[in-house]
Design an enzyme around this catalytic site. Structure first.
Site, PDB file in Angstrom:
ATOM      1  N   LYS A  38      -1.520  -5.333  12.069  1.00 43.61           N
ATOM      2  CA  LYS A  38      -0.641  -5.588  13.226  1.00 43.61           C
ATOM      3  C   LYS A  38      -1.314  -5.094  14.501  1.00 43.61           C
ATOM      4  CE  LYS A  38       3.688  -5.026  10.703  1.00 43.61           C
ATOM      5  NZ  LYS A  38       4.878  -4.208  10.572  1.00 43.61           N
TER       6      LYS A  38
ATOM      7  N   HIS B  85      -2.990 -22.406 -18.563  1.00 42.20           N
ATOM      8  CA  HIS B  85      -3.926 -23.528 -18.476  1.00 42.20           C
ATOM      9  C   HIS B  85      -4.808 -23.439 -17.239  1.00 42.20           C
ATOM     10  CE1 HIS B  85      -2.190 -25.877 -21.860  1.00 42.20           C
ATOM     11  NE2 HIS B  85      -1.251 -24.964 -21.665  1.00 42.20           N
TER      12      HIS B  85
ATOM     13  N   GLU C 159       3.001  -1.954  -2.340  1.00 36.65           N
ATOM     14  CA  GLU C 159       3.233  -1.124  -1.150  1.00 36.65           C
ATOM     15  C   GLU C 159       3.564   0.316  -1.512  1.00 36.65           C
ATOM     16  OE1 GLU C 159       4.794  -3.945   2.473  1.00 36.65           O
ATOM     17  OE2 GLU C 159       6.157  -2.420   1.764  1.00 36.65           O
TER      18      GLU C 159
HETATM   19  O1  PA5 Z   1       8.672  -2.866   2.752  1.00 37.91           O
HETATM   20  C1  PA5 Z   1       8.516  -2.914   3.958  1.00 37.91           C
HETATM   21  O2  PA5 Z   1       8.874  -1.974   4.679  1.00 37.91           O
HETATM   22  C2  PA5 Z   1       7.888  -4.108   4.644  1.00 37.91           C
HETATM   23  O3  PA5 Z   1       7.475  -5.091   3.774  1.00 37.91           O
HETATM   24  C3  PA5 Z   1       8.893  -4.732   5.588  1.00 37.91           C
HETATM   25  O4  PA5 Z   1      10.010  -5.149   4.856  1.00 37.91           O
HETATM   26  C4  PA5 Z   1       8.293  -5.905   6.339  1.00 37.91           C
HETATM   27  O5  PA5 Z   1       7.121  -5.501   6.986  1.00 37.91           O
HETATM   28  C5  PA5 Z   1       9.282  -6.443   7.355  1.00 37.91           C
HETATM   29  O6  PA5 Z   1       9.634  -5.444   8.256  1.00 37.91           O
HETATM   30  P1  PA5 Z   1      10.908  -5.571   9.180  1.00 37.91           P
HETATM   31  O7  PA5 Z   1      12.108  -5.665   8.305  1.00 37.91           O
HETATM   32  O8  PA5 Z   1      10.900  -4.330  10.007  1.00 37.91           O
HETATM   33  O9  PA5 Z   1      10.745  -6.833  10.007  1.00 37.91           O
END
Ligand code: PA5
Length: 387
Positions: free
Chosen positions: A364, A250, A229
């Site tokens: 989303k 393996h 990310e």
């Molecule tokens: O790193 C991030 O921002 C994302 O992976 C969020 O943690 C994930 O999408 C969950 O989001 P939220 O905590 O708003 O539900």
């Protein structure tokens, strides 16, 4: 630094939860659960001796998984920690709604006492719900992205509920922070790691985080999110993958050794394992293992590791080795901070912003359009035309 009073409140709440219930259901996805799961599994192992259970929910839309967990909870005394920074993420919101239904069915008006919400201080549906229903709440600081948030209540409450010493975990992190911020390059492993990744990126496309301990698998899951990310943007970035050896030797070992050569490996080597079984000879050497008489099992693992590194390097797969003294709370805290600091440096060296994640929104929007969520009317029409 988290205020002392907040750390104390987290420890006190965890104590109360452990005393009053059999298990904690942690409802969250991505950065809102991976750090906690990584720490809990790394420290407690996969078959923990601790009687208190931690169960993860809300990280999938699988109805089958969710129903199995809910059935399992029917006869348990459980509390729920619902974690969402935005407070609007669909996966945990659905799981929480279902969990809440079960709690209300079992405990009626007392259900709210068993719910702990970790979310934004002011905004989001979860904050509103928590205020309305009177849940005890913890705050996700505004300026900390999910994948960097395990050292706030997001990670620390579930980790403390698992009986882990969060003071030691934090001490490890602070020590790592001091080393990362103050040490010059020659004694700064995080800088070196960031630099090596960027050098190897010139010829490789994939970094595989490798370990030889099944209990570290979720450290890799958290690490994959952290680097994926943080760096995967502007059509740049190493693809972060992970393997757990020996099992994956393996299955994927053939590809690593002789496949397309896209990757390098970063090996997480825990120098001193928690347990070290001793092999003994038998009267009859039917399995032909008597040559290992009095050998400690971990030294067999270390030879497998050395053998693997040598073979993979010979096969054109460069290897970096990260050594961790042992897998206790202190060293884990150190390691997690090390990875976060290195990730920031590595992202800036790559020329991207390592602290945003705009790409996560794309699926989303499509999902909401396909579900006819109010407010997505135009997108719904457009996506149906595409389908
Ligand atoms: O790193 C991030 O921002 C994302 O992976 C969020 O943690 C994930 O999408 C969950 O989001 P939220 O905590 O708003 O539900």
């Amino acid at each position: 630094k988290l205020p002392e009073s907040e750390v104390k409140r987290i420890i006190a709440t965890a104590q109360r939860i452990r005393e009053n219930y059999d298990c904690l259901v942690v409802v969250g996805i991505g950065g809102s659960y991976l750090g906690a799961r990584a720490a809990i599994e790394a420290i407690n192992g996969l078959y923990s001796k601790d009687n208190f259970e931690i169960i993860f929910l809300g990280n999938t839309l699988s109805s089958t998984y969710t129903k199995q967990v809910l059935d399992y909870l029917e006869n348990k005394k459980f509390a729920v920690n619902v974690i969402s920074k935005s407070g609007t993420t669909t996966e945990p919101a659905i799981a929480f709604r279902l969990c809440k239904e079960l709690l209300i069915k079992k405990y009626h008006e007392k259900a709210a006492e068993r719910i702990f919400a970790t979310t934004d201080a002011k905004k989001g549906a979860l904050r509103n719900l928590a205020t309305q229903e009177g849940y005890e709440t913890f705050v996700v600081p505004d300026d900390i992205g999910g994948r960097y948030s395990w050292f706030t209540a997001v990670g620390l409450l579930p980790i403390a509920c698992a009986g882990i010493d969060i003071d030691a975990l934090m001490k490890g992190s602070y020590d790592a922070m001091n080393d990362c911020v103050n040490n010059g390059y020659d004694s700064n492993d995080a800088m070196k790691y960031a630099n090596m990744r960027n050098l190897l990126y010139k010829t490789k496309q994939i970094e595989i985080l490798v370990n030889f301990e099944p209990r570290l698998a979720y450290i890799s899951e958290w690490w994959k999110q952290l680097y994926g990310e943080s760096e995967g943007k502007d059509h740049k970035g190493l693809f972060p993958a992970s393997l757990v050896y020996s099992t994956d030797l393996h299955s994927m070992g053939q590809y690593v050794q002789e496949g397309k050569g896209l990757m390098f490996e970063t090996v997480l080597n825990v120098l001193n394992p928690e347990e070290n079984l001793i092999l003994r000879k038998e009267a009859e050497d039917l399995d032909q293992l008597n040559y290992l008489d009095q050998t400690k099992m971990d030294s067999v693992a270390k030879k497998a590791m050395q053998g693997t590194i040598l073979a993979h390097v010979d096969g054109g797969v460069p290897n970096l080795v990260l050594e961790v003294e042992e897998m206790d709370a202190y060293h884990l805290g150190y390691l997690l901070y090390f990875f976060m600091f290195a990730c920031g440096v590595s992202g800036y060296m790559l020329g991207v912003n390592p602290f945003n994640q705009p790409g996560v929104e794309a699926y989303k929007k499509n999902m909401f359009a396909l579900l006819d969520k109010p407010g997505y009317e135009e997108e719904s029409k457009a996506i149906r035309a595409k389908l």
